[in-house]
Design a protein around this motif. Structure first.
Motif, PDB file in Angstrom:
ATOM      1  N   THR A  45      62.009  25.543  24.099  1.00 25.69           N
ATOM      2  CA  THR A  45      62.724  26.396  24.333  1.00 25.69           C
ATOM      3  C   THR A  45      62.295  27.578  24.367  1.00 25.69           C
ATOM      4  OG1 THR A  45      64.787  26.304  22.982  1.00 25.69           O
ATOM      5  CG2 THR A  45      64.028  24.468  24.990  1.00 25.69           C
ATOM      6  N   LEU A  46      62.166  28.330  24.728  1.00 26.16           N
ATOM      7  CA  LEU A  46      62.135  29.791  24.636  1.00 26.16           C
ATOM      8  C   LEU A  46      62.684  30.261  23.755  1.00 26.16           C
ATOM      9  CD1 LEU A  46      60.238  32.635  24.777  1.00 26.16           C
ATOM     10  CD2 LEU A  46      62.280  33.230  26.791  1.00 26.16           C
ATOM     11  N   ASN A  47      64.364  29.845  23.729  1.00 27.20           N
ATOM     12  CA  ASN A  47      65.284  30.541  22.850  1.00 27.20           C
ATOM     13  C   ASN A  47      64.548  29.550  20.883  1.00 27.20           C
ATOM     14  OD1 ASN A  47      67.046  31.214  25.341  1.00 27.20           O
ATOM     15  ND2 ASN A  47      68.080  29.417  25.198  1.00 27.20           N
ATOM     16  N   CYS A  48      64.015  28.028  21.319  1.00 26.18           N
ATOM     17  CA  CYS A  48      63.871  27.896  19.775  1.00 26.18           C
ATOM     18  C   CYS A  48      63.271  28.815  19.252  1.00 26.18           C
ATOM     19  CB  CYS A  48      63.824  26.473  19.926  1.00 26.18           C
ATOM     20  SG  CYS A  48      63.462  26.110  18.182  1.00 26.18           S
ATOM     21  N   ASP A  49      62.337  29.188  19.858  1.00 25.38           N
ATOM     22  CA  ASP A  49      61.027  29.519  19.174  1.00 25.38           C
ATOM     23  C   ASP A  49      61.939  31.360  19.357  1.00 25.38           C
ATOM     24  OD1 ASP A  49      59.291  27.938  20.508  1.00 25.38           O
ATOM     25  OD2 ASP A  49      58.160  29.180  21.721  1.00 25.38           O
ATOM     26  N   ILE A  50      62.153  31.796  19.642  1.00 21.36           N
ATOM     27  CA  ILE A  50      62.883  33.278  19.162  1.00 21.36           C
ATOM     28  C   ILE A  50      63.884  33.109  17.905  1.00 21.36           C
ATOM     29  CG2 ILE A  50      65.179  34.888  19.650  1.00 21.36           C
ATOM     30  CD1 ILE A  50      63.747  34.913  23.389  1.00 21.36           C
ATOM     31  N   LEU A  51      64.945  31.482  18.105  1.00 21.65           N
ATOM     32  CA  LEU A  51      65.592  31.524  16.703  1.00 21.65           C
ATOM     33  C   LEU A  51      64.554  31.570  15.693  1.00 21.65           C
ATOM     34  CD1 LEU A  51      68.246  31.251  14.971  1.00 21.65           C
ATOM     35  CD2 LEU A  51      67.561  28.524  15.570  1.00 21.65           C
ATOM     36  N   LYS A  52      63.172  30.814  15.752  1.00 24.00           N
ATOM     37  CA  LYS A  52      62.106  30.775  14.989  1.00 24.00           C
ATOM     38  C   LYS A  52      62.140  31.763  13.915  1.00 24.00           C
ATOM     39  CE  LYS A  52      60.471  26.003  15.633  1.00 24.00           C
ATOM     40  NZ  LYS A  52      59.592  25.262  16.491  1.00 24.00           N
ATOM     41  N   PHE A  53      61.543  32.584  14.668  1.00 23.95           N
ATOM     42  CA  PHE A  53      61.301  34.740  15.023  1.00 23.95           C
ATOM     43  C   PHE A  53      62.549  34.877  14.002  1.00 23.95           C
ATOM     44  CE2 PHE A  53      58.366  33.703  18.173  1.00 23.95           C
ATOM     45  CZ  PHE A  53      56.661  34.159  17.429  1.00 23.95           C
ATOM     46  N   LYS A  54      63.406  34.693  14.320  1.00 25.18           N
ATOM     47  CA  LYS A  54      64.678  35.297  14.419  1.00 25.18           C
ATOM     48  C   LYS A  54      64.858  35.118  12.920  1.00 25.18           C
ATOM     49  CE  LYS A  54      68.699  37.674  14.902  1.00 25.18           C
ATOM     50  NZ  LYS A  54      68.549  38.940  15.549  1.00 25.18           N
ATOM     51  N   SER A  55      64.614  33.954  12.181  1.00 26.95           N
ATOM     52  CA  SER A  55      64.978  33.070  11.249  1.00 26.95           C
ATOM     53  C   SER A  55      64.189  33.851   9.835  1.00 26.95           C
ATOM     54  CB  SER A  55      64.785  31.294  10.295  1.00 26.95           C
ATOM     55  OG  SER A  55      63.563  31.760  10.915  1.00 26.95           O
ATOM     56  N   ARG A  56      62.623  34.737  10.933  1.00 21.27           N
ATOM     57  CA  ARG A  56      61.766  35.067   9.237  1.00 21.27           C
ATOM     58  C   ARG A  56      62.177  36.236   9.110  1.00 21.27           C
ATOM     59  NH1 ARG A  56      55.633  34.976  11.308  1.00 21.27           N
ATOM     60  NH2 ARG A  56      55.720  36.109   9.429  1.00 21.27           N
TER      61      ARG A  56
END
Length: 1135
Positions: free
Chosen positions: A117-128
């Motif tokens: 999901t897009l939310n999952c991708d955003i969370l991965k970016f956010k974790s950086r």
């Protein structure tokens, strides 16, 4: 209901306050409302959905580790959510949960965090980058969810997506065109932003677009992705460092790290007041406090107690900070890499310049009371030292110099530079100023566009201009050391000149400069010119054509093919419609530019014939078909095209895209080349910033008739007894710095100070003004600047400290007297025999008897230290005490008895003044007469001193006369000599000849008349000396305040003649008009405005007779002089 599934809680060392927001803590966040001090690591805590909290010894270890790592960041976002006060953002906050870095509740609509999901991708970016607001590109919008959406609504003024529906996750966003404004709003409020872009290009059906982190925006460091494609200049704010503070035996220590510049500085030995000043004037991004600050002088850990540390605590308490421990520098560099997502291999350059023999930075009270820091009611020093048009980077340099005075060698060098600038007669560069951080970031990210490269070339060319000019070369040489101190880069002059020449030449080889004729947009009769301009502006005029000849030729061929297709397929239809005579409602048609679709199409209606008869244009009408957009949809009922035109458009767009790609590759390649030269560029840019600041100061100083003081390198109490030279501070004709000498409204004073002064005087007598004036003059002097006096001798003080009135601080629980004692303690601790100490109305905030004794003891302390300075007071009983002073002198502000009234003279005199003029001051401020009369009665009844005898004594006082220094006057006998060559003026041979012809004609017309006008003033022949002001140049400071006649050589070869006493302002006004940016000016100085007016009229009437066209010939009829013919012996000029 508690929404968290599981979370591992630890006590972060930096967390220093529990949550306390009144409307933040709903029941769903019960776990996080626990006091951080009560949480311990040993157990894992599980929050069930029924709200019960259970302990568990096992669980998903990977999940626990991840949550444990994210926990400090979730706490941080928790605190940010507490600051939301808008009703819309508060409603969004209620839908957040604190189990992930986005704050998303997967039970709400669109809240899924499943893989794919897009939310999952955003969370991965956010974790950086967990503490940055994340904006993700989705089509034509940038979207934010969870915590980030709340921040956008609260601080960027955006509305929530989908309104305030309670069943969906918080979401907000902005259109692509508004990204810059949104980023500015967020960074202005202290947030860093991570921007995620979509990979552009075609994608398969139902497949998600790939995304990548394109860049970041931080306070002081804007987002630059895509700037290389723009044709505009991006303004960069002042960079904001990450700051760390600790305390050692030497004093307070400050580490400042600039991520953009990859530099750090480490300064030690600050007093508490100096450290507060640093923080007050430094707009930092993050603040870290070392745990060594908690240990005060008494060894306790209560940093908030009265005394040392309290002032710094009060400054930090209202700001967000984090505690750290360990080595300060190592820890700060580690935190910077963590905050900005930098690799561990990234290194930072130390730009700390040794502070040996350098005066201490100004205390906060000193800086605010003389206006070094902008303070309400205090004249701002930058507006005093610099003209109103000098702002930005040069003004910031002057401010930093005032707050952190340089060492004697640098101050004397700055003064030498200013003296040379004051006598320059040649034109000077415009001094292009570029923020060093901007240079570094654009080159590092390879986003430097052609506009920035042109500015960089201007910087380098102006350095070369300084080097090649005989008058400016010495200025350039002297500026090397001040630039080294400002940048931390040590570069020798030969290397600087060589590298500037090399880099300027390289940029000139690649970048297309103004005036190149082979960069014009395509132009064809039947294609709207706006189409070609829009399509080709993204690549033409940016780099030289010879580097991309093939791409340029293909673009030109494609444009020609498009024009041919349009002419063959559309023009016959248009001609047929034009030939048809019809009433309203008849056929309409034209070749039009569809800007939204980047196409040239036929736009018409009712153009098809009712009967096909084989007439001209019918065949082309049959070929027309409806236009479609990039998605295959019909554009409208009026737009038509043909297969041939579409094929030509496709070919043209491909040619433009290929050319644009080639241009961008060339620009990025040049950025990569110049990265190795970035230190040279930083040094050159800072040198021009300093040059512009000092030239501006000299111009303003000359206008105000200030002088250069004599600087003494060092002195102490033992040296003052010597007779081989002056030791102390002497200022003759000192004028308050906020007064204009030309207005004559200020009272000048002469100060001859070799010890402490104990100053008395009436209210409104000028004590405070005198202290401020002396403080400012001394500060200007030790910085190398001009001073508002007739002459001055100023020693190199190791510190300048001024204490004025104090106010109470209820937030800190301190009275005004406590604040005063705290500041005086700091002054006493920092004072040496080389200090200047100025204290105004000492101990006025407490009981008189004890306050007098404290004041007397402080005066004795300053006397024993041997510092220079003044202590002013209204505590007259101090003179009845047995003072043990050796060098302190008694001074007073004079007053006189006029018409039965005592009035201040604002002059410094020897002696003691016990008259306060308190009743007169109260009366002048409108206090009721009855109150004043009663006060006088009470005064007489309680004081044995005869008031009349005091007045008689004041009447007999002798006043010092105002010493009048001699001013150097400009010698108007010699005006301008011809320059030996025009090598510094970039002009064509034709312009050189035109200049020479105009100069010869002006000389022929004015020489005899000027000699006649000046024959009563001098017996020698007057020599007219001309100066040419080329484009991107400005008049020298020597033209400030002098009368001059100027001739504008317009690009259309017409002349304009004028006269002025403000040449710099007049040149700027003319160049602000359209088409006048590249005009040349020829001017010469004359002795007085009357002479200038006569010569102006003479030239306006006579130049046309020499074959020149005039712009303002009508102005020559407004005066009755200057119309006589020049001698027929004058040879005619051939243009």
């Amino acid at each position: 209901m508690v929404m968290a599934t599981s979370i591992s809680i630890s006590d972060p060392c930096w967390c220093f306050s529990p949550f306390s927001h009144p409307y933040f803590l709903p029941s769903s966040t019960l776990l996080l409302s626990l006091s951080c001090s009560s949480i311990r690591r040993p157990k894992h805590v599980y929050c069930s959905k029924d709200g019960r909290i259970k302990s568990t010894k096992s669980g998903n270890k990977l999940r626990e580790l991840k949550v444990d790592k994210d926990y400090p960041h979730i706490i941080w976002w928790n605190q940010k959510m507490q600051t939301c006060i808008k009703s819309s953002s508060v409603q969004l906050v209620k839908r957040l949960v604190y189990t992930n870095l986005l704050g998303l509740d997967d039970n709400l609509k669109n809240g899924s965090l499943k893989e794919g999901t897009l939310n999952c991708d955003i969370l991965k970016f956010k974790s950086r980058f967990p503490r940055e607001v994340l904006l993700c590109r989705v089509g034509d919008f940038y979207e934010a969810i969870g915590f980030d959406a709340c921040i956008l609504v609260e601080y960027a003024g955006l509305n929530p997506c989908g309104g305030l529906r309670s069943d969906s996750v918080p979401k907000a966003g902005c259109p692509v065109v508004n990204l810059r404004q949104t980023l500015d709003d967020l960074t202005r409020n202290g947030f860093s932003v991570c921007i995620v872009e979509e990979v552009q290009g075609p994608t398969q059906a139902r497949s998600r677009k790939s995304r990548f982190i394109s860049g970041h925006a931080h306070p002081g460091s804007p987002y630059v992705f895509g700037l290389i494609e723009d044709d505009r200049d991006l303004e960069f704010p002042e960079p904001m460092p990450v700051v760390g503070i600790s305390r050692s035996a030497k004093g307070y220590c400050m580490v400042s790290v600039l991520e953009t510049m990859k530099t750090f500085s480490l300064e030690d030995g600050f007093t508490e007041e100096a450290m507060v000043t640093k923080l007050r004037t430094c707009h930092y991004h993050h603040l870290f406090l070392h745990k060594s600050l908690k240990n005060n002088a008494s060894g306790t850990s209560s940093w908030r107690e009265f005394g040392e540390g309290g002032l710094l605590w009060a400054e930090c308490n209202g700001r967000h900070f984090e505690w750290i421990e360990g080595d300060l520098l190592d820890e700060i560099l580690f935190r910077v890499k963590e905050l900005y997502g930098l690799d561990d291999k990234v290194t930072f350059r130390n730009v700390t310049v040794a502070s040996e023999n350098r005066p201490h930075p100004l205390h906060l009270g000193t800086a605010s009371q003389i206006g070094a820091i902008q303070t309400e009611g205090i004249p701002f020093l930058l507006k005093i030292l610099l003209p109103s048009n000098c702002t930005g980077l040069p003004a910031m340099y002057v401010r930093d110099l005032l707050l952190n005075p340089p060492a004697y060698t640098i101050a004397s060098t700055i003064q030498d530079v200013c003296k040379l600038m004051s006598n320059v007669s040649c034109t000077i560069p415009e001094f292009t100023c570029i923020t060093p951080s901007k240079l570094v970031k654009l080159l590092e990210l390879r986003e430097t566009n052609h506009v920035e490269f042109c500015k960089i070339k201007s910087v380098l060319d102006e350095i070369l201009q300084l080097h090649r000019s005989s008058e400016l070369n010495e200025i350039l040489r002297l500026l090397m050391d001040p630039t080294w101190v400002a940048t931390g880069l040590k570069i020798d002059l030969d290397t600087l000149v060589k590298e500037c020449d090399s880099v300027s030449h390289r940029i000139g080889e690649i970048i297309s400069l103004d005036g190149e004729s082979n960069q014009k947009f395509s132009s064809y009769v039947n294609v709207p010119s706006e189409f070609f301009e829009d399509m080709e502006s993204s690549w033409k005029g940016r780099v030289k054509r010879n580097h991309l000849m093939e791409a340029y030729e293909e673009g030109d061929k494609a444009a020609e093919a498009l024009s041919l297709a349009v002419t063959e397929d559309f023009l016959p239809v248009v001609l047929r419609i034009r030939a048809t005579t019809a009433s309203f409602g008849g056929p309409r048609g034209e070749i039009s530019y569809a800007r939204e679709h980047k196409a040239v199409w036929f736009k018409g209606r009712r153009f098809a014939p009712a009967v096909w008869a084989g007439t001209p244009g019918e065949e082309q009408i049959k070929q027309l078909r409806p236009s479609i957009d990039s998605r295959g949809r019909k554009v409208g009922e009026e737009w038509f095209t043909t297969v041939k035109v579409e094929d030509a458009l496709t070919r043209y767009h491909e040619a433009c895209a290929n050319a644009k790609t080639s241009v961008l590759e060339l620009l990025r390649g040049l950025s990569a080349e110049l990265q190795d030269k970035v230190n040279i560029l930083i040094f050159a840019s800072m040198l021009l910033i300093i040059s512009k600041a000092l030239f501006a100061h000299v111009s303003e100083g000359r206008r105000k008739k200030w002088v250069f003081p004599t600087l003494i390198e060092s002195f102490d109490s033992q040296e003052r007894g010597q007779t081989n030279g002056y030791h102390g501070m002497q200022i003759t004709g000192l004028l308050p710095y906020w007064f204009e000498a030309a207005e004559g409204s200020g009272v000048r004073n002469t100060i001859d100070m070799k010890s402490m002064f104990l100053l008395t005087g009436p209210n409104g007598g000028g004590k405070s003004s005198l202290l401020r004036s002396i403080c400012a003059a001394a500060l200007f002097g030790i910085c190398g600047f001009m001073v508002p006096a007739e002459s001055a001798i100023i020693p190199q003080f190791d510190s300048i400290m001024l204490h004025m009135k104090s106010y109470d601080s209820p937030a800190d629980g301190k009275s005004s007297f406590q604040i005063e004692m705290s500041e005086l303690r700091s002054i006493i601790m920092g004072a040496t025999s080389k200090s200047l100490v100025l204290v105004d109305e000492i101990c006025r905030g407490t009981e008189t008897a004890k306050g007098t004794c404290i004041a007397a003891s402080i005066v004795e302390t300053f006397d024993s230290i041997g510092c220079l300075g003044i202590v002013s007071t209204h505590l007259h009983d101090i003179f009845k005490l047995p003072l043990t002073t050796r060098n302190t002198e008694f001074k007073a502000m004079g007053s006189e008895y006029v018409d039965g009234l005592t009035k201040p003279t604002w002059k410094l005199i020897d002696g003691i003044c016990t008259e306060s003029l308190a009743f007169e001051t109260a009366k002048s401020e409108g206090v009721p007469e009855a109150i004043i009369q009663r006060a006088e009665e009470l005064y007489v009844s309680t004081h044995t001193t005869d008031m009349n005898s005091q007045k008689n004594a004041l009447k007999d006082e002798q006043l010092f006369s105002n010493a009048k220094g001699s001013h150097e006057t400009d010698n108007h006998q010699t005006v301008i000599q011809k320059p030996s060559s025009f090598s510094s003026v970039e002009s064509t041979d034709q312009m050189k000849k035109f200049l020479k012809d105009v100069e010869s004609a002006v000389s022929m017309i004015c020489q005899r008349r000027l000699t006649e006008l000046c024959k009563t003033r001098t017996t020698s022949e007057v020599v007219i000396r001309y100066v040419v002001i080329a484009p991107r140049q400005q008049p020298p400071p020597s033209a400030i305040g002098a009368s001059s006649v100027y001739v504008i050589l317009r690009p259309d070869k017409r002349l304009y003649v004028g006269e002025t006493d403000d040449l710099e302002g007049r040149v700027g006004a003319h160049r602000s008009k359209q088409g006048m940016q590249n005009a040349f000016f020829l001017y010469f100085l004359v002795p007085g405005k009357s002479v200038a007016c006569q010569l102006e009229t003479l030239l306006i009437n006579q130049l046309p007779k020499h074959g020149f066209q005039m712009m303002n010939i009508a102005d020559g009829k407004h005066r009755n002089f200057g119309t006589c013919d020049v001698s027929a012996e004058s040879a005619s000029l051939h243009r």
